[in-house]
Write an enzyme that holds these catalytic residues in place. Structure first.
Site, PDB file in Angstrom:
ATOM      1  N   GLU A 197       0.934  -1.242  -0.098  1.00 43.50           N
ATOM      2  CA  GLU A 197      -0.040   0.134  -0.007  1.00 43.50           C
ATOM      3  C   GLU A 197       0.747   1.415   0.082  1.00 43.50           C
ATOM      4  OE1 GLU A 197      -3.186   0.111  -0.616  1.00 43.50           O
ATOM      5  OE2 GLU A 197      -3.742  -1.825  -0.389  1.00 43.50           O
ATOM      6  N   TYR A 229       1.414  -2.764  -9.441  1.00 46.84           N
ATOM      7  CA  TYR A 229       0.478  -3.431  -9.711  1.00 46.84           C
ATOM      8  C   TYR A 229      -0.095  -4.227 -10.822  1.00 46.84           C
ATOM      9  CZ  TYR A 229      -1.099  -1.223  -5.070  1.00 46.84           C
ATOM     10  OH  TYR A 229      -1.240  -0.888  -3.979  1.00 46.84           O
ATOM     11  N   ARG A 269     -10.966  13.475  -3.867  1.00 51.69           N
ATOM     12  CA  ARG A 269     -11.394  12.883  -5.136  1.00 51.69           C
ATOM     13  C   ARG A 269     -12.812  13.050  -5.454  1.00 51.69           C
ATOM     14  NH1 ARG A 269     -10.263   6.633  -4.371  1.00 51.69           N
ATOM     15  NH2 ARG A 269     -11.629   6.281  -2.675  1.00 51.69           N
ATOM     16  N   TYR A 311     -14.099   6.574 -17.574  1.00 49.21           N
ATOM     17  CA  TYR A 311     -14.141   5.962 -16.273  1.00 49.21           C
ATOM     18  C   TYR A 311     -13.267   6.683 -15.199  1.00 49.21           C
ATOM     19  CZ  TYR A 311     -13.656   2.755 -12.254  1.00 49.21           C
ATOM     20  OH  TYR A 311     -13.502   2.336 -10.882  1.00 49.21           O
ATOM     21  N   TYR A 322       2.029   5.975  -7.321  1.00 50.66           N
ATOM     22  CA  TYR A 322       0.948   5.438  -6.904  1.00 50.66           C
ATOM     23  C   TYR A 322      -0.233   5.055  -7.875  1.00 50.66           C
ATOM     24  CZ  TYR A 322      -2.563   3.100  -3.623  1.00 50.66           C
ATOM     25  OH  TYR A 322      -3.561   2.423  -2.667  1.00 50.66           O
ATOM     26  N   GLU A 325      -4.667  -1.106  -9.556  1.00 56.07           N
ATOM     27  CA  GLU A 325      -5.564  -1.775 -10.526  1.00 56.07           C
ATOM     28  C   GLU A 325      -6.839  -1.018 -10.680  1.00 56.07           C
ATOM     29  OE1 GLU A 325      -5.023  -3.075  -7.377  1.00 56.07           O
ATOM     30  OE2 GLU A 325      -6.920  -2.367  -6.513  1.00 56.07           O
TER      31      GLU A 325
END
Ligand SMILES: *[C@@H]1O[C@H](CO)[C@@H](O)[C@H](O)[C@H]1NC(C)=O
Ligand SMILES: *[C@@H]1O[C@H](CO)[C@@H](O)[C@H](O)[C@H]1NC(C)=O
Length: 448
Positions: A197, A229, A269, A311, A322, A325
């Site tokens: 993480e 990832y 966000r 998306y 960072y 997925e």
């Protein structure tokens, strides 16, 4: 007569019973290698300035490395062993291979690590790698299985989770935490700190543990063993786009989708998405929005392919390199254009396929982003230009333990010694920001 028939029948039955076994044995012999049992520990990608890193790298290899060009008639059609259908393996030991961070600053070196091998004619001792958190944390088994099963080019390693090996192991891998074993540490023993993480979601180490690690393994591209990832690799470094055989805008009736469950991310966000929704349709699925689609329902992601043009692949934290997925899988592996927030624009550029996304910081405000999205919505050619990378490469298995083994051997051959004076400072200082990157000064970045 009946006896003979009965005997024949018995023989047939025996054959029928044995056949599946025989076929399985044959399949085992013929199969190049079994697919990974579990998703390999996810690994991150490298942090370098604006450039197509996999590109440059692979290209260099093709041109300059003798083991890549020697031998076969048509080398270019042979994909490396870690790609689907690939059979090209490293032919010889390259003492100068770019494996460690200082060999290739800004580069993740994943491909070079996978293509490293030891001299064929030497008797190389087995290295013991101790997993301090046990096998369960990694989904691997004791012994050499992981290396042999995956046909690692460097497979002279064995895995242990037995704490009695702490005094003799060649390397110890610590995941997320560090609890020292109560034995004297050999000078040559390599201690590796693994983080999956980002800094906000990893615990701080004890002060006595910050200066004990030799290597790091995280999604950061300046880690010793980068664990992204996902890792994109082109089939041919010179071919980064293809003509499209379909219209990715066809039949889509909706604009922006977002699947999100954590409504209080540090990078705000949700506020950004709400601003955006004042200017273009944004369907927010999950706890923070008014649309619902259970995570487990495959139709949710199919909906992205079918109905939506865009998306929001927004990470929960703006941290260096960072990229998870949310971008690689939810976004790129569907027929939808990802709008990204998380790492800096240049860091996405280094790990993403060419022209495959839109970064929020390319626009002065949510309103300006919305007007660009509306333009894309009206111009199918422009929209489709973001899908030309499809089919030019693949997301590879980065065979984490193959690379750990290769690195432990390479380190010894080079008599290399390294250690982090303060691994927490390396991990946290300046790594994340609660604001946008473009307004963030180095010294005001978030320390977690
Ligand atoms: C769009 O819909 C038509 C009619 O249902 C179908 O034939 C076509 O394959 C669809 N196109 C795409 C790209 O899904
Ligand atoms: C590992 O780090 C320790 C200090 O923490 C250092 O003494 C040792 O030489 C390093 N070993 C290697 C192989 O890099």
């Amino acid at each position: 007569m009946w006896v003979r028939v009965a005997r024949a029948l018995r023989a047939l039955r025996r054959a029928a019973l044995l056949l599946p076994l025989a076929l399985t044995a044959l399949a085992l012999l013929l199969l190049p290698r079994p697919p990974p049992l579990a998703p390999s520990p996810r690994s991150p990608s490298a942090p370098a300035p604006l450039r197509e890193e996999p590109h440059v790298q692979v290209q260099q290899n093709v041109i300059t490395e003798p083991d890549y060009v020697a031998g076969h008639e048509d080398e270019s059609t042979h994909l490396p062993w870690f790609m689907r259908g690939g059979d090209r393996r490293p032919a010889q030991h390259e003492p100068e291979a770019k494996l460690f961070p200082e060999d290739a600053p800004g580069d993740d070196r994943v491909v070079q690590q996978l293509m490293y091998t030891l001299p064929k004619n030497e008797k190389v001792p087995i290295k013991k790698i101790l997993l301090a958190n046990g096998f369960g944390a990694w989904g691997v088994a004791a012994g050499r299985t992981e290396f042999v099963r995956n046909k690692c080019p460097v497979d002279r390693c064995t895995l242990s989770a037995d704490t009695r090996d702490a005094a003799t192991a060649d390397a110890i891998l610590y995941k997320d935490h560090h609890t020292p074993f109560n034995v004297k540490r050999p000078l040559t023993q390599i201690w590796i700190l693994y983080y999956l993480e980002c800094p906000y979601h990893t615990a701080s180490l004890r002060p006595s543990s910050v200066d004990v690690f030799n290597w790091t393994s995280t999604y950061r591209r300046d880690s010793d063993i980068v664990a992204p990832y996902e890792r994109w690799v082109y089939y041919d470094a010179l071919v980064t786009e293809k003509d499209l055989d379909r219209n990715y805008a066809a039949n889509k009736t909706k604009k922006v989708a977002w699947f999100v469950s954590n409504c209080h991310a540090r990078n705000r966000r949700l506020q950004y998405a709400r601003q955006l929704s004042k200017h273009i349709q944004v369907d927010i699925y999950g706890a923070c929005g008014s649309h619902h689609c259970p995570r487990t329902d495959p139709n949710c992601l199919e909906m992205l392919d079918r109905d939506y043009k865009f998306y929001l692949a927004f990470e929960n934290s703006n941290c260096r390199d960072y990229v998870t997925e949310k971008f690689f899988v939810n976004g790129l592996q569907h027929n939808v254009l990802p709008i990204v927030m998380g790492a800096q624009a240049s860091e996405y550029a280094a790990v993403a396929p060419h022209n495959s996304y839109v970064h929020v910081e390319e626009f002065a405000s949510p309103e300006e982003l919305a007007s660009y999205l509306k333009r894309l919505d009206e111009d199918d050619n422009l929209y489709n230009s973001y899908f030309k990378w499809k089919g030019t490469g693949e997301f590879i298995n980065t065979y984490f333990f193959c690379r750990v083994c290769a690195m432990v051997h390479a380190n010894e051959r080079r008599q290399r010694s390294a250690h982090y004076g303060d691994v927490q400072a390396w991990w946290r200082d300046g790594a994340c920001t609660r604001a946008e990157w473009r307004t963030t000064q180095r010294d005001t970045r978030d320390n977690g």
